[in-house]
Design a protein around this motif. Structure first.
Motif, PDB file in Angstrom:
ATOM      1  N   VAL A   1      28.010  60.167  50.132  1.00 29.15           N
ATOM      2  CA  VAL A   1      26.956  59.236  49.723  1.00 29.15           C
ATOM      3  C   VAL A   1      26.841  59.204  48.197  1.00 29.15           C
ATOM      4  CG1 VAL A   1      24.476  58.789  49.771  1.00 29.15           C
ATOM      5  CG2 VAL A   1      25.669  59.455  51.876  1.00 29.15           C
ATOM      6  N   MET A   2      26.917  60.370  47.568  1.00 32.50           N
ATOM      7  CA  MET A   2      26.858  60.442  46.103  1.00 32.50           C
ATOM      8  C   MET A   2      28.023  59.680  45.479  1.00 32.50           C
ATOM      9  SD  MET A   2      24.202  62.144  44.990  1.00 32.50           S
ATOM     10  CE  MET A   2      24.718  62.653  43.360  1.00 32.50           C
ATOM     11  N   GLN A   3      29.212  59.859  46.039  1.00 28.56           N
ATOM     12  CA  GLN A   3      30.398  59.175  45.508  1.00 28.56           C
ATOM     13  C   GLN A   3      30.269  57.661  45.654  1.00 28.56           C
ATOM     14  OE1 GLN A   3      33.534  60.950  47.768  1.00 28.56           O
ATOM     15  NE2 GLN A   3      33.544  62.860  46.609  1.00 28.56           N
ATOM     16  N   ILE A   4      29.772  57.218  46.780  1.00 28.59           N
ATOM     17  CA  ILE A   4      29.628  55.776  47.019  1.00 28.59           C
ATOM     18  C   ILE A   4      28.622  55.172  46.044  1.00 28.59           C
ATOM     19  CG2 ILE A   4      28.790  54.057  48.664  1.00 28.59           C
ATOM     20  CD1 ILE A   4      29.973  55.861  50.891  1.00 28.59           C
ATOM     21  N   LEU A   5      27.486  55.841  45.854  1.00 27.62           N
ATOM     22  CA  LEU A   5      26.459  55.325  44.945  1.00 27.62           C
ATOM     23  C   LEU A   5      26.964  55.272  43.509  1.00 27.62           C
ATOM     24  CD1 LEU A   5      23.260  57.081  46.355  1.00 27.62           C
ATOM     25  CD2 LEU A   5      23.947  54.691  46.633  1.00 27.62           C
ATOM     26  N   LEU A   6      27.654  56.331  43.067  1.00 33.09           N
ATOM     27  CA  LEU A   6      28.198  56.322  41.708  1.00 33.09           C
ATOM     28  C   LEU A   6      29.277  55.259  41.574  1.00 33.09           C
ATOM     29  CD1 LEU A   6      28.234  57.601  38.886  1.00 33.09           C
ATOM     30  CD2 LEU A   6      30.039  59.129  39.695  1.00 33.09           C
ATOM     31  N   GLY A   7      30.095  55.095  42.619  1.00 36.33           N
ATOM     32  CA  GLY A   7      31.145  54.087  42.575  1.00 36.33           C
ATOM     33  C   GLY A   7      30.586  52.686  42.430  1.00 36.33           C
ATOM     34  N   LEU A   8      29.503  52.397  43.147  1.00 35.10           N
ATOM     35  CA  LEU A   8      28.876  51.078  43.050  1.00 35.10           C
ATOM     36  C   LEU A   8      28.321  50.827  41.659  1.00 35.10           C
ATOM     37  CD1 LEU A   8      27.005  50.998  46.479  1.00 35.10           C
ATOM     38  CD2 LEU A   8      28.996  49.613  45.828  1.00 35.10           C
ATOM     39  N   ALA A   9      27.821  51.881  41.014  1.00 33.99           N
ATOM     40  CA  ALA A   9      27.262  51.730  39.673  1.00 33.99           C
ATOM     41  C   ALA A   9      28.334  51.756  38.593  1.00 33.99           C
ATOM     42  CB  ALA A   9      26.242  52.844  39.412  1.00 33.99           C
ATOM     43  N   TRP A  10      29.441  52.449  38.867  1.00 30.93           N
ATOM     44  CA  TRP A  10      30.451  52.699  37.841  1.00 30.93           C
ATOM     45  C   TRP A  10      31.513  51.606  37.773  1.00 30.93           C
ATOM     46  CZ3 TRP A  10      30.701  56.415  34.113  1.00 30.93           C
ATOM     47  CH2 TRP A  10      31.919  56.625  33.485  1.00 30.93           C
ATOM     48  N   LEU A  11      32.049  51.239  38.921  1.00 34.25           N
ATOM     49  CA  LEU A  11      33.162  50.296  38.947  1.00 34.25           C
ATOM     50  C   LEU A  11      32.669  48.872  38.726  1.00 34.25           C
ATOM     51  CD1 LEU A  11      35.146  51.762  41.974  1.00 34.25           C
ATOM     52  CD2 LEU A  11      35.696  52.013  39.543  1.00 34.25           C
ATOM     53  N   THR A  12      33.425  48.123  37.957  1.00 32.51           N
ATOM     54  CA  THR A  12      33.073  46.738  37.657  1.00 32.51           C
ATOM     55  C   THR A  12      34.052  45.791  38.334  1.00 32.51           C
ATOM     56  OG1 THR A  12      34.402  46.812  35.626  1.00 32.51           O
ATOM     57  CG2 THR A  12      32.047  47.350  35.436  1.00 32.51           C
ATOM     58  N   GLU A  13      33.654  44.535  38.443  1.00 33.94           N
ATOM     59  CA  GLU A  13      34.516  43.529  39.059  1.00 33.94           C
ATOM     60  C   GLU A  13      35.779  43.347  38.236  1.00 33.94           C
ATOM     61  OE1 GLU A  13      35.357  41.110  42.235  1.00 33.94           O
ATOM     62  OE2 GLU A  13      33.567  42.351  41.929  1.00 33.94           O
ATOM     63  N   PRO A  14      36.953  43.456  38.825  1.00 36.28           N
ATOM     64  CA  PRO A  14      38.199  43.331  38.064  1.00 36.28           C
ATOM     65  C   PRO A  14      38.425  41.908  37.578  1.00 36.28           C
ATOM     66  CG  PRO A  14      38.682  43.421  40.408  1.00 36.28           C
ATOM     67  CD  PRO A  14      37.205  43.680  40.266  1.00 36.28           C
ATOM     68  N   PRO A  15      39.196  41.742  36.505  1.00 36.61           N
ATOM     69  CA  PRO A  15      39.514  40.385  36.034  1.00 36.61           C
ATOM     70  C   PRO A  15      40.389  39.649  37.031  1.00 36.61           C
ATOM     71  CG  PRO A  15      40.824  42.031  34.865  1.00 36.61           C
ATOM     72  CD  PRO A  15      39.820  42.788  35.677  1.00 36.61           C
ATOM     73  N   GLU A  16      40.450  38.354  36.868  1.00 42.64           N
ATOM     74  CA  GLU A  16      41.234  37.530  37.789  1.00 42.64           C
ATOM     75  C   GLU A  16      42.714  37.883  37.709  1.00 42.64           C
ATOM     76  OE1 GLU A  16      42.222  32.798  38.695  1.00 42.64           O
ATOM     77  OE2 GLU A  16      40.948  33.389  37.004  1.00 42.64           O
ATOM     78  N   VAL A  17      43.351  37.966  38.861  1.00 49.42           N
ATOM     79  CA  VAL A  17      44.780  38.241  38.938  1.00 49.42           C
ATOM     80  C   VAL A  17      45.521  36.906  38.899  1.00 49.42           C
ATOM     81  CG1 VAL A  17      46.627  39.265  40.308  1.00 49.42           C
ATOM     82  CG2 VAL A  17      44.343  40.298  40.317  1.00 49.42           C
ATOM     83  N   SER A  18      46.375  36.720  37.888  1.00 48.85           N
ATOM     84  CA  SER A  18      47.100  35.457  37.761  1.00 48.85           C
ATOM     85  C   SER A  18      48.375  35.667  36.967  1.00 48.85           C
ATOM     86  CB  SER A  18      46.234  34.401  37.069  1.00 48.85           C
ATOM     87  OG  SER A  18      45.992  34.759  35.724  1.00 48.85           O
ATOM     88  N   VAL A  19      49.320  34.760  37.147  1.00 49.94           N
ATOM     89  CA  VAL A  19      50.567  34.798  36.383  1.00 49.94           C
ATOM     90  C   VAL A  19      50.284  34.576  34.900  1.00 49.94           C
ATOM     91  CG1 VAL A  19      52.769  33.636  35.998  1.00 49.94           C
ATOM     92  CG2 VAL A  19      51.970  34.049  38.340  1.00 49.94           C
ATOM     93  N   ALA A  20      49.360  33.658  34.597  1.00 43.46           N
ATOM     94  CA  ALA A  20      49.038  33.352  33.200  1.00 43.46           C
ATOM     95  C   ALA A  20      48.493  34.587  32.483  1.00 43.46           C
ATOM     96  CB  ALA A  20      48.015  32.217  33.135  1.00 43.46           C
ATOM     97  N   ARG A  21      47.649  35.363  33.157  1.00 43.59           N
ATOM     98  CA  ARG A  21      47.095  36.570  32.539  1.00 43.59           C
ATOM     99  C   ARG A  21      48.192  37.605  32.309  1.00 43.59           C
ATOM    100  NH1 ARG A  21      44.999  41.049  35.303  1.00 43.59           N
ATOM    101  NH2 ARG A  21      43.985  42.531  33.909  1.00 43.59           N
ATOM    102  N   CYS A  22      49.063  37.789  33.289  1.00 43.56           N
ATOM    103  CA  CYS A  22      50.176  38.733  33.127  1.00 43.56           C
ATOM    104  C   CYS A  22      51.074  38.307  31.976  1.00 43.56           C
ATOM    105  CB  CYS A  22      50.981  38.835  34.421  1.00 43.56           C
ATOM    106  SG  CYS A  22      50.098  39.568  35.807  1.00 43.56           S
TER     107      CYS A  22
END
Length: 359
Positions: free
Chosen positions: A136-157
């Motif tokens: 439960v502690m790991q899940i709560l910290l993960g929700l607060a810590w991890l951010t939405e990743p940038p869009e995956v695209s050929v142009a970005r790569c």
């Protein structure tokens, strides 16, 4: 003369029509090579003024352009859930081995099954309750810590590879001089950029994250043993498992669980600048390795125990009275124990026992 994309497609079609009846195995490969040679020819030079020219993106087998690995499940949720599932599934697998009556397992057990019942000072139900709290502690910290990743695209790569290519130009020129550096870049600039972007840098990030976590855990773990107050109030809880088993890998005082198992992994992930999919691998591998280190078996065919000398037998020594001031390294490498003189092996234990007998 350069061919257009449609002309390349026509050439590929004609090659297939001419050679396919003959049954040559390299027909498809030949058409692909014709296409990519032409596409690469749009870049006469790797270095063009202040920028670089790269061939079209060639993604490796492990990379997916999907925004999420699983449909309708964001990768951030996968990163949070994957290590929890890994812990329970691996622990359940080893538990099935523990309760089995397979005699062939006896030669791989580090301790007899009765030792687990007689020497451990905590019940399996208490261990399970603490594990759920840790999850439960790991899940709560993960929700607060991890951010939405940038869009995956050929142009970005492509944009990131071009930025990396420009940096590669500066580094190679600085190391080898402008004239020799330009020759090196023209010969292998695109290939070096491709390798660095898809293989070299991601692997270095993962290894650095492993190193950071090992360093964090070694010094926090060692402090908990050298400071008697901290050991008595906090870390002694984990050592109630005199004989480790898989479900007990993360059994500890809540403060220790937060400092070592949760915060340490989060810091390593952030310092190494891992992408969300690298983080998924890092979290899952770290969890699986910790479970395996406490499994109570020394299997010659266990991949986790073959990768590193920091394995279940190595950590089991730390849980015994003779090695409680040794083998602080966890969970990947042994370099800090070696460098700082806290490593103990089975051979060291035998030598101590021989000295006791002769005195």
């Amino acid at each position: 003369m350069q061919l257009t994309s449609s002309e390349c497609a026509l050439v590929g079609f004609l090659v297939r029509r001419v050679f396919m009846p003959v049954g040559l195995p390299t027909t498809l490969e030949l058409s692909r090579r014709l296409f990519f040679v032409n596409m690469n020819s749009t870049c006469p030079d790797f270095v063009i003024g202040e920028t670089v020219c790269l061939p079209p993106i060639r993604t490796p087998f492990y990379f997916s352009l999907r925004q999420s690995i699983f449909d309708d499940i964001p990768d951030t949720y996968v990163a949070i859930a994957a290590p929890v599932l890994t812990f329970w599934l691996m622990s359940l697998m080893f538990h099935c081995l523990d309760i089995s009556s397979w005699r062939w397992l006896d030669k791989y057990r580090i301790h007899e099954s009765e030792e687990v019942k007689s020497k451990n000072l905590v019940t399996p139900w208490e261990v399970a309750r603490v594990n759920i709290f840790q999850n439960v502690m790991q899940i709560l910290l993960g929700l607060a810590w991890l951010t939405e990743p940038p869009e995956v695209s050929v142009a970005r790569c492509q944009s990131e590879m071009e930025s990396l290519g420009r940096m590669l130009v500066l580094v190679v020129r600085r190391l080898f001089g402008k004239e020799i550096g330009m020759k090196i870049l023209e010969l292998g600039g695109p290939e070096m950029t491709h390798w660095l972007y898809w293989w070299g840098i991601p692997a270095a990030q993962i290894l650095f994250a492993l190193f950071v976590l090992d360093t964090w855990e070694y010094f926090i773990h060692r402090l908990m043993h050298t400071n008697q107050y901290i050991y008595r109030k906090i870390h002694s809880e984990h050592h109630k498992l005199y004989v480790p088993y898989a479900f007990g890998a993360f059994y500890s005082h809540p403060l220790e669980g937060f400092l070592i198992d949760t915060l340490g992994i989060a810091i390593a992930e952030r310092v190494a600048c891992l992408s969300i999919r690298q983080a998924i691998f890092f979290f899952v591998y770290g969890t699986a390795k910790s479970v395996d280190d406490h499994c109570g078996y020394s299997f010659p065919f266990d991949p986790f125990q073959l990768i590193s000398g920091n394995n279940s037998d190595y950590h089991d020594i730390h849980h015994q009275a003779v090695g409680i001031k040794s083998n602080f390294s966890q969970p990947f490498f042994v370099h800090w124990d070696v460098l700082l003189g806290t490593r103990m092996t089975r051979e060291d234990i035998q030598e101590r026992r021989q000295k006791v007998k002769t005195t």
